[in-house]
Design an enzyme around this catalytic site. Structure first.
Site, PDB file in Angstrom:
ATOM      1  CG  ASP A   1      -1.945   1.111   1.186  1.00 26.60           C
ATOM      2  OD1 ASP A   1      -3.011   0.872   0.586  1.00 26.60           O
ATOM      3  OD2 ASP A   1      -1.685   2.204   1.725  1.00 26.60           O
TER       4      ASP A   1
ATOM      5  CG  ASP B   1      -4.681   9.111 -11.890  1.00 28.96           C
ATOM      6  OD1 ASP B   1      -5.070   8.517 -10.860  1.00 28.96           O
ATOM      7  OD2 ASP B   1      -5.456   9.632 -12.711  1.00 28.96           O
TER       8      ASP B   1
ATOM      9  CD  GLU C   1      -4.627   4.062  -1.361  1.00 31.64           C
ATOM     10  OE1 GLU C   1      -4.844   4.367  -0.186  1.00 31.64           O
ATOM     11  OE2 GLU C   1      -5.495   4.137  -2.253  1.00 31.64           O
TER      12      GLU C   1
END
Length: 367
Positions: free
Chosen positions: A241, A258, A284
């Protein structure tokens, strides 16, 4: 299956060309049956039958070996259709010269041969072949008139030549048109196949990162579980993560967010070895399946891969973020235990990931 491979070819295009060639050989044999009937009826001498059979056998062997050798691929027409039709024309003209009384029969046979060009010939090639046939037939009529004037009726042969001159251009245009339709259909099929490949690729990959999407990753993980249950060689799992990703989005915008996800996904992809695979699990969060190598245990190998990946992400400096902005990730790792549910394996990796976050982030924890 072995016999089929020996007769045809492993290459599907070569196999298709050989099938077409064998179809033409069947047409040769059927035509030769008619030729034999003309011999029985007394219109042909025995030596003509023998020469014709040897010629057909020689032509068959020559072209088959040419196709099987693969040398035909160097030709503009790998199917050798035009060359074969020129040879067929010469054979038929030889028969007409030796049996002018039944020349109409041989011309009908030739129209069947002519239609084989539909597979590959263009309208221009058809027209060129038609001109060659008409010129050859005109030459045969001339030679018969000079050599054996008593065996032909010049008026009837000229009328047959005129009839052929009327029919062949029609067949040429029609054959070329059908050939162009087949070519367009083949191109449409190829475009459809490419479109299907793109659709399939989009269906299994995450658009932003290029990694597998969650659904396809789970399908592959399920297959890996089945393999591990059979072999006893288990695999490692990494949950990753990106740290403080919401802060990046809120501070620098979604375009920067992004870009970060894309760069992390790219780094994950570059870190994979043969047999490993990964996917974007959502937002994410990423997930990786790591196989065992050499004599290392699954956990040793997974730990090493995770640490290397964490260090690589820490070095990222996306241009969309201000200079000096650090990107880090927290990782949780675990090893699949034989015959357990995948949900249990993923849950352990997820718990280890949250411990990594609670213990300061930018670290690897084991579950």
């Amino acid at each position: 299956m072995l016999l089929k491979t020996l007769i045809f070819s492993d290459d599907k295009y070569q196999a298709l060309r050989i099938r077409r060639f064998l179809m033409s050989m069947v047409a040769y044999l059927l035509s030769y049956l008619l030729v034999y009937i003309t011999y029985v009826a007394g219109y042909l001498d025995r030596w003509v039958i023998d020469v014709g059979m040897l010629t057909v056998a020689g032509v068959f062997g020559f072209f088959y070996l040419w196709l099987r050798s693969g040398l035909n691929r160097r030709m503009a027409d790998p199917s050798l259709t035009l060359i074969q039709m020129v040879v067929a024309t010469l054979v038929i003209m030889f028969l007409i010269y030796n049996a002018p009384q039944v020349s109409g029969l041989f011309l009908i046979i030739y129209l069947v041969v002519f239609m084989f060009g539909i597979f590959t010939l263009s309208t221009r090639q058809f027209v060129a072949l038609a001109v060659f046939v008409l010129a050859s037939y005109a030459f045969v009529i001339y030679r018969l008139h000079i050599d054996h004037p008593g065996r032909i009726s010049i008026g009837e042969d000229v009328l047959q030549w005129i009839a052929l001159a009327c029919l062949l251009p029609f067949f040429a245009v029609l054959g070329g048109y059908i050939g162009s339709l087949r070519s367009k259909l083949r191109n449409s099929y190829d475009e459809l196949q490419r479109a299907m490949e793109v659709i399939r690729d989009m269906a299994i990959h995450d658009e932003l990162t290029g990694l597998y999407n969650r659904r396809h990753f789970m399908e592959m993980l399920s297959a890996e579980k089945s393999r591990a249950d059979r072999s006893g060689q288990c695999f490692g799992l990494i949950m990753l993560d990106i740290d403080h990703f919401k802060r990046i989005n809120d501070t620098h915008g979604h375009q920067a967010g992004d870009a970060v996800i894309h760069r992390v996904g790219e780094t994950i992809g570059l870190s994979l070895r043969a047999g490993d695979f990964s996917g974007r699990f959502g937002g994410e969060e990423f997930i990786l399946c790591i196989g065992q190598t050499g004599g290392e245990s699954g956990m040793e190998n997974t730990q090493r891969c995770a640490e290397r990946l964490r260090a690589s992400i820490e070095l990222l400096r996306p241009s969309e973020l201000p200079a000096g902005t650090r990107i880090t990730a927290s990782l949780g790792i675990t090893e699949y235990r034989r015959s357990e549910a995948l949900t249990s394996t993923i849950a352990r990796a997820d718990e280890a990931l949250y411990r990594a976050k609670e213990n300061g982030r930018n670290r690897v924890e084991t579950g």
